[in-house]
Design a protein around this motif. Structure first.
Motif, mmCIF file in Angstrom:
data_model
loop_
_atom_site.group_PDB
_atom_site.id
_atom_site.type_symbol
_atom_site.label_atom_id
_atom_site.label_comp_id
_atom_site.label_asym_id
_atom_site.label_seq_id
_atom_site.Cartn_x
_atom_site.Cartn_y
_atom_site.Cartn_z
ATOM 1 N N PRO A 1 12.531 -1.148 9.006
ATOM 2 C CA PRO A 1 12.171 -1.391 7.448
ATOM 3 C C PRO A 1 10.504 -2.028 7.386
ATOM 4 C CG PRO A 1 13.947 -2.739 7.624
ATOM 5 C CD PRO A 1 13.735 -2.094 9.207
ATOM 6 N N LYS A 2 9.928 -1.104 6.660
ATOM 7 C CA LYS A 2 8.470 -1.837 6.849
ATOM 8 C C LYS A 2 7.905 -1.952 7.797
ATOM 9 C CE LYS A 2 8.681 -3.358 2.313
ATOM 10 N NZ LYS A 2 8.942 -4.468 1.436
ATOM 11 N N GLY A 3 8.573 -0.757 9.266
ATOM 12 C CA GLY A 3 7.833 -0.868 10.347
ATOM 13 C C GLY A 3 6.201 -1.177 10.851
ATOM 14 N N GLY A 4 5.629 -0.449 9.877
ATOM 15 C CA GLY A 4 4.441 -0.116 9.511
ATOM 16 C C GLY A 4 3.937 1.386 8.928
ATOM 17 N N ASN A 5 3.349 1.089 8.054
ATOM 18 C CA ASN A 5 3.039 2.229 7.369
ATOM 19 C C ASN A 5 1.551 2.071 6.853
ATOM 20 O OD1 ASN A 5 2.681 0.743 4.676
ATOM 21 N ND2 ASN A 5 5.493 1.027 5.249
ATOM 22 N N GLY A 6 1.169 3.020 5.936
ATOM 23 C CA GLY A 6 -0.765 3.481 5.114
ATOM 24 C C GLY A 6 -0.440 1.897 4.317
ATOM 25 N N ALA A 7 0.381 1.535 4.038
ATOM 26 C CA ALA A 7 0.234 0.333 3.396
ATOM 27 C C ALA A 7 0.138 -0.583 4.201
ATOM 28 C CB ALA A 7 1.265 -0.426 2.095
ATOM 29 N N ASN A 8 0.985 -1.212 5.158
ATOM 30 C CA ASN A 8 0.736 -2.199 5.965
ATOM 31 C C ASN A 8 0.732 -1.992 7.636
ATOM 32 O OD1 ASN A 8 1.864 -4.401 6.939
ATOM 33 N ND2 ASN A 8 4.333 -3.429 7.972
ATOM 34 N N THR A 9 -0.801 -1.380 7.737
ATOM 35 C CA THR A 9 -1.680 -1.507 9.632
ATOM 36 C C THR A 9 -1.516 -2.370 10.315
ATOM 37 O OG1 THR A 9 -3.202 -0.195 10.001
ATOM 38 C CG2 THR A 9 -3.609 -1.050 8.437
ATOM 39 N N LEU A 10 -0.602 -2.155 11.212
ATOM 40 C CA LEU A 10 -0.977 -3.546 12.054
ATOM 41 C C LEU A 10 -2.685 -3.568 13.061
ATOM 42 C CD1 LEU A 10 2.900 -3.022 14.072
ATOM 43 C CD2 LEU A 10 1.311 -4.647 11.816
ATOM 44 N N ALA A 11 -3.332 -2.644 12.671
ATOM 45 C CA ALA A 11 -4.258 -2.862 13.714
ATOM 46 C C ALA A 11 -5.078 -3.287 12.682
ATOM 47 C CB ALA A 11 -5.459 -1.052 12.907
ATOM 48 N N LEU A 12 -4.815 -3.523 11.901
ATOM 49 C CA LEU A 12 -6.122 -4.773 10.726
ATOM 50 C C LEU A 12 -5.814 -5.950 11.200
ATOM 51 C CD1 LEU A 12 -6.055 -3.612 7.301
ATOM 52 C CD2 LEU A 12 -7.002 -3.200 8.419
ATOM 53 N N ASN A 13 -4.875 -6.588 11.694
ATOM 54 C CA ASN A 13 -4.381 -7.545 12.630
ATOM 55 C C ASN A 13 -4.846 -8.938 10.455
ATOM 56 O OD1 ASN A 13 -4.960 -9.651 14.310
ATOM 57 N ND2 ASN A 13 -6.815 -10.698 14.237
ATOM 58 N N LYS A 14 -3.939 -8.248 9.947
ATOM 59 C CA LYS A 14 -3.822 -9.142 8.744
ATOM 60 C C LYS A 14 -2.175 -9.628 9.181
ATOM 61 C CE LYS A 14 -6.551 -7.373 5.696
ATOM 62 N NZ LYS A 14 -6.499 -6.209 4.241
ATOM 63 N N GLN A 15 -2.547 -11.237 8.590
ATOM 64 C CA GLN A 15 -1.372 -11.821 8.491
ATOM 65 C C GLN A 15 0.382 -11.601 7.755
ATOM 66 O OE1 GLN A 15 -0.610 -14.462 11.143
ATOM 67 N NE2 GLN A 15 0.715 -14.023 10.053
ATOM 68 N N GLU A 16 -0.033 -11.237 7.084
ATOM 69 C CA GLU A 16 0.496 -10.707 5.400
ATOM 70 C C GLU A 16 1.411 -8.968 6.398
ATOM 71 O OE1 GLU A 16 -3.464 -9.575 3.720
ATOM 72 O OE2 GLU A 16 -2.593 -10.601 5.186
ATOM 73 N N HIS A 17 0.818 -8.590 6.922
ATOM 74 C CA HIS A 17 1.040 -6.903 7.467
ATOM 75 C C HIS A 17 2.017 -7.440 8.760
ATOM 76 C CE1 HIS A 17 -2.406 -4.569 5.673
ATOM 77 N NE2 HIS A 17 -1.588 -5.056 4.821
ATOM 78 N N LEU A 18 1.270 -8.455 9.487
ATOM 79 C CA LEU A 18 2.459 -9.324 11.107
ATOM 80 C C LEU A 18 3.396 -9.567 10.407
ATOM 81 C CD1 LEU A 18 2.375 -9.116 14.050
ATOM 82 C CD2 LEU A 18 1.318 -11.652 13.319
ATOM 83 N N ASP A 19 3.253 -11.309 9.413
ATOM 84 C CA ASP A 19 4.645 -11.306 8.970
ATOM 85 C C ASP A 19 5.737 -9.937 8.624
ATOM 86 O OD1 ASP A 19 3.701 -13.328 9.246
ATOM 87 O OD2 ASP A 19 2.687 -13.914 6.889
ATOM 88 N N ILE A 20 5.664 -9.057 7.766
ATOM 89 C CA ILE A 20 5.794 -8.132 6.914
ATOM 90 C C ILE A 20 6.942 -7.330 8.066
ATOM 91 C CG2 ILE A 20 6.591 -5.399 5.583
ATOM 92 C CD1 ILE A 20 4.232 -6.833 3.787
ATOM 93 N N PHE B 1 -5.049 3.985 10.466
ATOM 94 C CA PHE B 1 -6.510 3.768 11.493
ATOM 95 C C PHE B 1 -6.841 2.336 10.707
ATOM 96 C CE2 PHE B 1 -6.409 7.188 14.143
ATOM 97 C CZ PHE B 1 -7.073 7.123 15.063
ATOM 98 N N ALA B 2 -7.648 1.452 10.917
ATOM 99 C CA ALA B 2 -8.501 0.601 10.513
ATOM 100 C C ALA B 2 -10.118 0.954 10.292
ATOM 101 C CB ALA B 2 -8.917 -0.841 10.596
ATOM 102 N N ARG B 3 -10.463 1.479 9.499
ATOM 103 C CA ARG B 3 -12.000 2.517 10.391
ATOM 104 C C ARG B 3 -13.008 2.126 10.274
ATOM 105 N NH1 ARG B 3 -10.827 7.700 10.602
ATOM 106 N NH2 ARG B 3 -9.109 8.782 9.876
#
Length: 304
Positions: free
Chosen positions: A104-123, A150-152
């Motif tokens: 669930p929400k393992g990674g998509n355009g709204a939740n990208t792991l490349a950005l190194n954002k804590q909220e994305h990691l938490d999700i 990508f985090a361009r």
């Protein structure tokens, strides 16, 4: 990207391409109900709705009768816990395997792991923890993760490091349970971070965990890089799961350009004993299309 809906919406559609060789215009032969395949192909919910009805449990039993010994269900997290358990119990009784479902929400355009954002990691990590409980109910060993876009504005090497760090955290959750997180490079959008088998191989080596491996989707990799057998050979040590779909059209084998009989023969020679997920549509409608689907797999599986 709703992968479950893709499969369910396409299994009853009819291809206008008429490409490929082998089965077009030929009568469907009667198949022995107890005959298994050389490889372990895994249908999805809806693939045999015309033959077995809309109830997924009935479809699983029909799949077994037709020789299949595994299933896939990308949308398993959306089912009730009771249904997840019922599916797991049915598979156990039939001695069938559960293939992948998508974290669930393992990674998509709204939740990208490349950005190194804590909220994305938490999700992402919350999805990993939920996946452990789902996997216990349905006897799953593999779960699909797509790291997102990508985090361009960041160097690609920095993004790769960010993805590796996040996936290490996910692997820490899965490893004690023997669950394997399989990373899938895709062709759906040029915005996706994960695109090739070599890139995914590099990330898996960086994570360095038995719970982080490659999901090699032959349809997507034919579009993105081609040279299928050579690229699988190069990344073989990290491949834990394989999915199927012919190209063009993303339909069953024999409808496009991929020589699946040779691919399956090579996989068999490599000693692959894993699941091959049937993540594709069906080229012809109705029960006749479902019979044709089985016949296509019988033809492509006849490599011995």
């Amino acid at each position: 990207m709703n992968r479950r809906n893709f499969v369910k919406n396409n299994v009853l559609t009819m291809s206008a391409l008429g490409l490929g060789t082998g089965l077009w215009g030929q009568p469907v032969k009667e198949l022995k109900a107890d005959k298994t395949f050389n490889m372990d192909y895994a249908p999805h919910d809806g693939m045999f709705a015309n033959s077995a009805g809309k109830d997924f449990i009935d479809q699983i039993k029909y799949m077994y009768d037709k020789g299949f010994r595994s299933i896939e269900d990308n949308g398993m997290p959306g089912r009730t816990p009771e249904m997840q358990s019922k599916i797991g119990e049915t598979l156990a009784k039939l001695n069938m395997r559960m293939g992948v479902f998508v974290v669930p929400k393992g990674g998509n355009g709204a939740n990208t792991l490349a950005l190194n954002k804590q909220e994305h990691l938490d999700i992402f990590l919350d999805g990993c923890r939920k996946s452990v409980e789902i996997a216990k109910r349905c006897n799953a060993k593999w779960v699909t993760v797509v790291p997102g876009d990508f985090a361009r504005h960041l160097p690609v090497e920095v993004q790769t490091g960010n993805v590796i760090d996040a996936l290490r955290r996910g692997a820490e959750i899965f490893e004690p349970h023997g669950i394997v997180m399989v990373l899938e490079p895709l062709s759906d959008s040029p915005d996706l971070f994960l695109r090739t088998s070599a890139q995914t191989y590099e990330i898996c080596r960086g994570v360095n965990s038995p719970s982080c491996k490659i999901l090699y989707d032959i349809y997507h990799m034919q579009k993105n890089e081609g040279n299928l057998i050579k690229n699988m050979e190069l990344t073989w040590s990290e491949i834990a799961y394989i999915q199927i779909g012919d190209n063009p059209g993303r339909q069953e084998p024999t409808t496009g350009e991929i020589n699946y009989k040779n691919v399956f023969k090579w996989l068999n020679k490599k000693g692959y004993k894993g699941v091959l997920g049937m993540e594709h549509g069906i080229s012809q409608p109705g029960k006749a299309g479902e019979d044709r689907l089985i016949a296509a797999y019988r033809e492509s599986d006849a490599f011995m």
